[in-house]
Design an enzyme around this catalytic site. Sequence first.
Site, short mmCIF file in Angstrom:
data_model
loop_
_atom_site.label_atom_id
_atom_site.label_comp_id
_atom_site.label_asym_id
_atom_site.label_seq_id
_atom_site.Cartn_x
_atom_site.Cartn_y
_atom_site.Cartn_z
N ARG A 173 -12.41 -4.72 -7.68
CA ARG A 173 -12.28 -5.45 -6.41
C ARG A 173 -13.66 -5.74 -5.83
NH1 ARG A 173 -8.48 -2.66 -2.06
NH2 ARG A 173 -10.27 -1.25 -2.12
N ASP B 181 1.26 -5.08 8.57
CA ASP B 181 0.08 -4.23 8.42
C ASP B 181 -1.10 -5.17 8.16
OD1 ASP B 181 -1.99 -2.62 7.52
OD2 ASP B 181 -0.64 -1.19 6.53
N PHE C 280 0.86 -1.19 0.00
CA PHE C 280 0.00 0.00 0.00
C PHE C 280 0.90 1.24 0.00
CE2 PHE C 280 -2.84 2.93 2.51
CZ PHE C 280 -3.78 3.09 1.51
N TYR D 231 -11.74 0.65 10.24
CA TYR D 231 -12.90 1.06 9.42
C TYR D 231 -13.17 0.13 8.24
CZ TYR D 231 -9.19 3.60 6.79
OH TYR D 231 -8.06 3.94 6.11
N LYS D 232 -12.32 -0.89 8.07
CA LYS D 232 -12.56 -1.87 7.00
C LYS D 232 -13.39 -3.02 7.57
CE LYS D 232 -8.55 -0.22 4.51
NZ LYS D 232 -7.10 -0.25 4.41
C1 LIG Z 1 -6.41 1.04 4.27
C2 LIG Z 1 -4.97 0.87 4.51
C3 LIG Z 1 -4.27 1.76 5.30
C4 LIG Z 1 -4.98 2.97 5.81
O1 LIG Z 1 -4.14 3.91 6.34
P1 LIG Z 1 -4.75 5.25 6.93
O2 LIG Z 1 -3.68 5.82 7.73
O3 LIG Z 1 -5.99 4.90 7.68
O4 LIG Z 1 -5.13 6.11 5.77
C5 LIG Z 1 -2.96 1.49 5.60
N1 LIG Z 1 -2.33 0.41 5.10
C6 LIG Z 1 -2.98 -0.47 4.29
C7 LIG Z 1 -2.27 -1.66 3.75
C8 LIG Z 1 -4.31 -0.24 3.95
O5 LIG Z 1 -4.95 -1.07 3.15
#
Ligand SMILES: *Cc1c(COP(=O)(O)O)cnc(C)c1O
Length: 416
Positions: free
Chosen positions: A373, A199, A127, A224-225
């Site tokens: 997705r 992560d 990411f 939030y996911k």
């Molecule tokens: C959604 C996501 C994030 C989100 O990071 P924020 O700091 O909440 O914007 C981080 N890492 C991964 C791999 C994600 O999918």
Amino acid sequence: MMTREDCAALDAADPLASLRARFDLPDGVIYLDGNSLGACPRAALERVRQVVADEWGFDLIRSWNQAGWFQMPLRLGDMLAPLIGAVAGEVAVTDSTSVNLFKVLAAALQMQATTARRTIVSERANFPSDLYIAEGLTAWLDRGYRLRLVDSPEELPAAIDADTAVVMLTHVNYRSGYLHDMAALTAHAHAQGALTIWDLAHSAGALEVDLHAAKADFAVGCTYKYFNGGPGAPAFIWVPQRHQHAFSQPLAGWWAHAAPFAMAPGFTAGDGIRRALCGTQPVVSLALVECGLTIFGETDMRRIRHKSLALSDLFIQLIDACPAQHGLTVATPRQAERRGSHVSVAHADGQAVMRALIARNVIGDFRAPQLMRFGFTPLYTRFVDVWDAVDILKNILDDAAYDVDHGVPPSSTEVT
Ligand SMILES: *Cc1c(COP(=O)(O)O)cnc(C)c1O
């Protein structure tokens, strides 16, 4: 081949089916983007009313103690801990995933500072925010750290060597849905003397994560996911007991202090996971995280994973059965042990097709250049939803009922 009636029968026999009623989902919408923004728990509206009207409006500042506002990051962390194979006192719900990643990466580099190790191994496909954080921190530290990015998971073992300080990976890739073998990579990293950071944004709440069994060193992730904590809900950070004493992070503000209300000059780190905190938290958002986590208390991750794989197996089977001229290719690993809870499907006009799907109330998302997705969230997704979604997709492709904006660069405003 599965029929819609077969899917209805699977729903009727599904031990998680009743949990769908815990969510407020709009009629007629097939929501397959809970991997990006989880659905809204029904309890959330009343909880917000309570926090805003009663705790804030009436009790005012007394709520920091009386309503437990101050304790919320660690209390919610204890609720979340068993869902990721952690124990109480090791998890805090606080700040954002990006910020928490900064903290654990800084702490891990600090723990390796006396060694000559200078590389952080990750994937080019990680990411982007995770890589930006690593780039930003290493540039700012200016101590010769560099990122070593591999182009495929198979290259990881060879890239982790005697120069590796930290291996920083996302457990399930946000685009491909690829699931790493956390235990094997962690064992390999440790054999080479490296620390691991995981992560869990796309794995926590989606599958059985066992941080202790894998002997992982640090982890961060999203609420939030799959945890349905609400838009922008605070993230989590995990520091196992064995590392807590050595854990020191540069964003430690007064909430991380051993005596926050003493307002003493000079910082003294608090005990345990408290030292991963920074400052005052968004109380309304934090309170909503509890609504999402409470629903997980009514089942377990083994059941959730079982249904997740059944939903995604069904989806893959139905996509595979689409005629070749539809031009769909499953881009996510087919082996159950190598995928998370979303399935990506490549199509040359993926963005336009996804727009057409959303216009017909099938909500997934799109990642350039051509991945659609589809996220399968077992707490509220039904087998018939999967069947109907593919049926609608087939109709769109049969009729070529989508508009391609030639010349418009692919873009996406959705959050991952
Ligand atoms: C959604 C996501 C994030 C989100 O990071 P924020 O700091 O909440 O914007 C981080 N890492 C991964 C791999 C994600 O999918």
